[in-house]
Scaffold this motif. Structure first.
Motif, PDB file in Angstrom:
ATOM      1  N   LYS A 175       0.899  -1.394   0.001  1.00 45.91           N
ATOM      2  CA  LYS A 175      -0.001  -0.131   0.062  1.00 45.91           C
ATOM      3  C   LYS A 175       0.734   1.422   0.105  1.00 45.91           C
ATOM      4  O   LYS A 175       0.345   2.465   0.376  1.00 45.91           O
ATOM      5  CB  LYS A 175      -0.962   0.187   0.929  1.00 45.91           C
ATOM      6  CG  LYS A 175      -1.936  -1.011   1.153  1.00 45.91           C
ATOM      7  CD  LYS A 175      -2.868  -1.189   2.198  1.00 45.91           C
ATOM      8  CE  LYS A 175      -3.977  -2.161   2.273  1.00 45.91           C
ATOM      9  NZ  LYS A 175      -4.916  -2.098   3.535  1.00 45.91           N
ATOM     10  N   THR A 176       2.056   1.158  -0.361  1.00 41.32           N
ATOM     11  CA  THR A 176       3.061   2.272  -0.476  1.00 41.32           C
ATOM     12  C   THR A 176       3.524   2.217  -1.925  1.00 41.32           C
ATOM     13  O   THR A 176       3.793   1.131  -2.407  1.00 41.32           O
ATOM     14  CB  THR A 176       3.941   2.455   0.655  1.00 41.32           C
ATOM     15  OG1 THR A 176       5.052   1.640   0.366  1.00 41.32           O
ATOM     16  CG2 THR A 176       3.431   2.188   2.001  1.00 41.32           C
ATOM     17  N   PRO A 177       4.227   3.290  -2.505  1.00 38.24           N
ATOM     18  CA  PRO A 177       5.272   3.174  -3.607  1.00 38.24           C
ATOM     19  C   PRO A 177       6.508   3.001  -3.129  1.00 38.24           C
ATOM     20  O   PRO A 177       7.472   3.178  -3.859  1.00 38.24           O
ATOM     21  CB  PRO A 177       4.885   4.684  -4.105  1.00 38.24           C
ATOM     22  CG  PRO A 177       4.623   5.540  -2.944  1.00 38.24           C
ATOM     23  CD  PRO A 177       4.010   4.719  -1.998  1.00 38.24           C
ATOM     24  N   TRP A 210       6.499   6.668  -8.767  1.00 36.38           N
ATOM     25  CA  TRP A 210       5.483   7.257  -9.006  1.00 36.38           C
ATOM     26  C   TRP A 210       5.229   7.483 -10.539  1.00 36.38           C
ATOM     27  O   TRP A 210       5.881   7.553 -11.182  1.00 36.38           O
ATOM     28  CB  TRP A 210       5.610   8.860  -8.485  1.00 36.38           C
ATOM     29  CG  TRP A 210       4.312   9.657  -8.803  1.00 36.38           C
ATOM     30  CD1 TRP A 210       3.166   9.892  -8.265  1.00 36.38           C
ATOM     31  CD2 TRP A 210       4.305  10.504  -9.924  1.00 36.38           C
ATOM     32  NE1 TRP A 210       2.249  10.627  -8.560  1.00 36.38           N
ATOM     33  CE2 TRP A 210       2.820  11.133  -9.930  1.00 36.38           C
ATOM     34  CE3 TRP A 210       5.309  10.960 -10.858  1.00 36.38           C
ATOM     35  CZ2 TRP A 210       2.336  12.027 -10.774  1.00 36.38           C
ATOM     36  CZ3 TRP A 210       4.481  12.098 -11.712  1.00 36.38           C
ATOM     37  CH2 TRP A 210       3.233  12.549 -11.757  1.00 36.38           C
ATOM     38  N   ASN A 211       3.945   6.855 -10.889  1.00 38.20           N
ATOM     39  CA  ASN A 211       3.769   6.759 -12.119  1.00 38.20           C
ATOM     40  C   ASN A 211       4.911   5.775 -12.984  1.00 38.20           C
ATOM     41  O   ASN A 211       5.027   4.696 -12.688  1.00 38.20           O
ATOM     42  CB  ASN A 211       3.694   8.124 -13.015  1.00 38.20           C
ATOM     43  CG  ASN A 211       2.746   7.946 -14.053  1.00 38.20           C
ATOM     44  OD1 ASN A 211       2.402   6.812 -14.796  1.00 38.20           O
ATOM     45  ND2 ASN A 211       2.233   9.123 -14.852  1.00 38.20           N
ATOM     46  N   ILE A 213       8.060   7.002 -12.982  1.00 39.64           N
ATOM     47  CA  ILE A 213       9.285   7.687 -12.776  1.00 39.64           C
ATOM     48  C   ILE A 213       9.671   6.954 -11.252  1.00 39.64           C
ATOM     49  O   ILE A 213       8.894   6.907 -10.195  1.00 39.64           O
ATOM     50  CB  ILE A 213       9.008   9.161 -12.341  1.00 39.64           C
ATOM     51  CG1 ILE A 213       8.656   9.887 -13.645  1.00 39.64           C
ATOM     52  CG2 ILE A 213      10.516   9.721 -11.780  1.00 39.64           C
ATOM     53  CD1 ILE A 213       8.357  11.218 -13.516  1.00 39.64           C
ATOM     54  N   THR A 214      11.194   6.569 -10.928  1.00 39.25           N
ATOM     55  CA  THR A 214      11.408   5.921  -9.792  1.00 39.25           C
ATOM     56  C   THR A 214      12.673   6.708  -9.481  1.00 39.25           C
ATOM     57  O   THR A 214      13.694   7.025 -10.090  1.00 39.25           O
ATOM     58  CB  THR A 214      11.975   4.426 -10.167  1.00 39.25           C
ATOM     59  OG1 THR A 214      10.758   3.820 -10.504  1.00 39.25           O
ATOM     60  CG2 THR A 214      12.353   3.990  -9.010  1.00 39.25           C
ATOM     61  N   ALA A 215      12.616   7.014  -8.205  1.00 33.13           N
ATOM     62  CA  ALA A 215      13.860   7.655  -7.552  1.00 33.13           C
ATOM     63  C   ALA A 215      14.548   6.844  -6.525  1.00 33.13           C
ATOM     64  O   ALA A 215      13.659   6.170  -5.762  1.00 33.13           O
ATOM     65  CB  ALA A 215      13.357   9.071  -6.692  1.00 33.13           C
ATOM     66  N   GLY A 216      15.980   6.879  -6.334  1.00 34.39           N
ATOM     67  CA  GLY A 216      16.311   5.711  -5.420  1.00 34.39           C
ATOM     68  C   GLY A 216      17.577   6.148  -4.808  1.00 34.39           C
ATOM     69  O   GLY A 216      18.249   7.345  -5.199  1.00 34.39           O
ATOM     70  N   VAL A 244      13.140   7.087 -15.496  1.00 29.94           N
ATOM     71  CA  VAL A 244      11.852   7.013 -16.153  1.00 29.94           C
ATOM     72  C   VAL A 244      11.802   5.682 -16.995  1.00 29.94           C
ATOM     73  O   VAL A 244      12.755   5.424 -17.588  1.00 29.94           O
ATOM     74  CB  VAL A 244      11.612   8.383 -16.806  1.00 29.94           C
ATOM     75  CG1 VAL A 244      12.485   8.517 -17.973  1.00 29.94           C
ATOM     76  CG2 VAL A 244      10.153   8.051 -17.458  1.00 29.94           C
ATOM     77  N   SER A 245      10.805   4.917 -16.878  1.00 35.03           N
ATOM     78  CA  SER A 245      10.566   3.765 -17.710  1.00 35.03           C
ATOM     79  C   SER A 245       9.412   3.936 -18.688  1.00 35.03           C
ATOM     80  O   SER A 245       8.569   4.799 -18.450  1.00 35.03           O
ATOM     81  CB  SER A 245      10.187   2.520 -16.735  1.00 35.03           C
ATOM     82  OG  SER A 245       9.084   2.599 -16.143  1.00 35.03           O
TER      83      SER A 245
END
Length: 246
Positions: A175-177, A210-211, A213-216, A244-245
């Motif tokens: 339930k989280t991104p 998010w959508n 886009i991934t930040a790590g 971004v994918s």
């Protein structure tokens, strides 16, 4: 003509029975995926390929419904990696299959290509295989990569080979991104790929998606020192990324 007849027949049937559920279209035979990423430091098995500086990376893959796939991935690198080349390109041909119990196997051949390497022996092949499985939000994977003897891996006279074994864990927090990752690998050398003798690398990380886009962010370290001047290319460090994918 056959397509027109089938289409017309389908339209007539739909008009005659408006309450009938529409059939789901079959999945396409080929799917194409891509990615573009900026990282604060490109770490290859724990060792910086960019002199502890940022890198721009991108990839494109095409997958057949049979499980066969091909991909190309590239990254900017520093010129100390491959005889003056400032780019790494990974060309992959592989096959993956997921069994009914959820276990997935993935294997193929990876070719490391360094454009602009001055015709030196910098490029090499590396067959690989990994096995992964998922239990709830947790995915575990074990990997083996073996590069046969090659001048590109030599640290002295004669050819060298290289074996890399690794294990990875990833957890998707329900339930989280947010996702969490852990990695442990060991490089068996000596070879140019490991900059000398064998060593162990590890990392811990977290990412937010998010959508598309991934930040790590990851903490990366190794069991060895690999100095370039006064800078330790394999020392502990924090690596950030945004990708971004599509």
């Amino acid at each position: 003509m056959r397509f027109s007849i089938i289409t017309l027949s389908g339209l007539m049937l739909a008009a005659a029975t408006p309450a009938m559920a529409q059939e789901t279209a079959p999945p396409p035979a080929f799917t194409v995926n891509g990615s573009a990423t900026v990282v604060s430091d490109y770490r290859f098995r724990g060792i910086s390929q960019t002199n502890l500086k940022a890198a721009v990376q991108g990839g494109l893959s095409i997958t057949h419904s049979s499980g066969v796939y091909a991909s190309v991935w590239g990254s900017s690198i520093d010129d100390y990696i491959a005889n003056g080349s400032d780019q790494e390109m990974d060309l992959v041909l592989g096959y993956s299959h997921t069994f009914k119990n959820g276990v997935k196997i993935d294997g193929g051949v990876l070719y490391y290509y360094y454009p602009g390497g001055g015709h030196a022996n910098t490029d090499f092949f590396e067959p690989y295989i990994d096995v992964s499985g998922t239990l709830g939000p947790v995915t575990a994977k074990v990997t083996a990569n073996y590069a046969p003897k090659s001048n590109a891996l030599s640290v002295g006279a004669g050819k060298e080979d290289n074996l890399y074994l690794a294990g990875d864990l990833s957890v998707a927090i329900p339930k989280t991104p947010i996702g969490l990752t852990a990695h442990l690998g060991h490089t068996f050398g000596p070879s140019y790929l490991s900059i000398g003798n064998e060593y162990t690398d590890w990392s811990l990380g977290a990412n937010v998606t998010w959508n598309h886009i991934t930040a790590g962010i990851s903490y990366v370290d190794t069991s060895k020192d690999a100095f370039l001047g006064s800078r330790n290319m394999s020392g502990a460090g924090v690596v950030g990324s945004v990708g971004v994918s599509f």
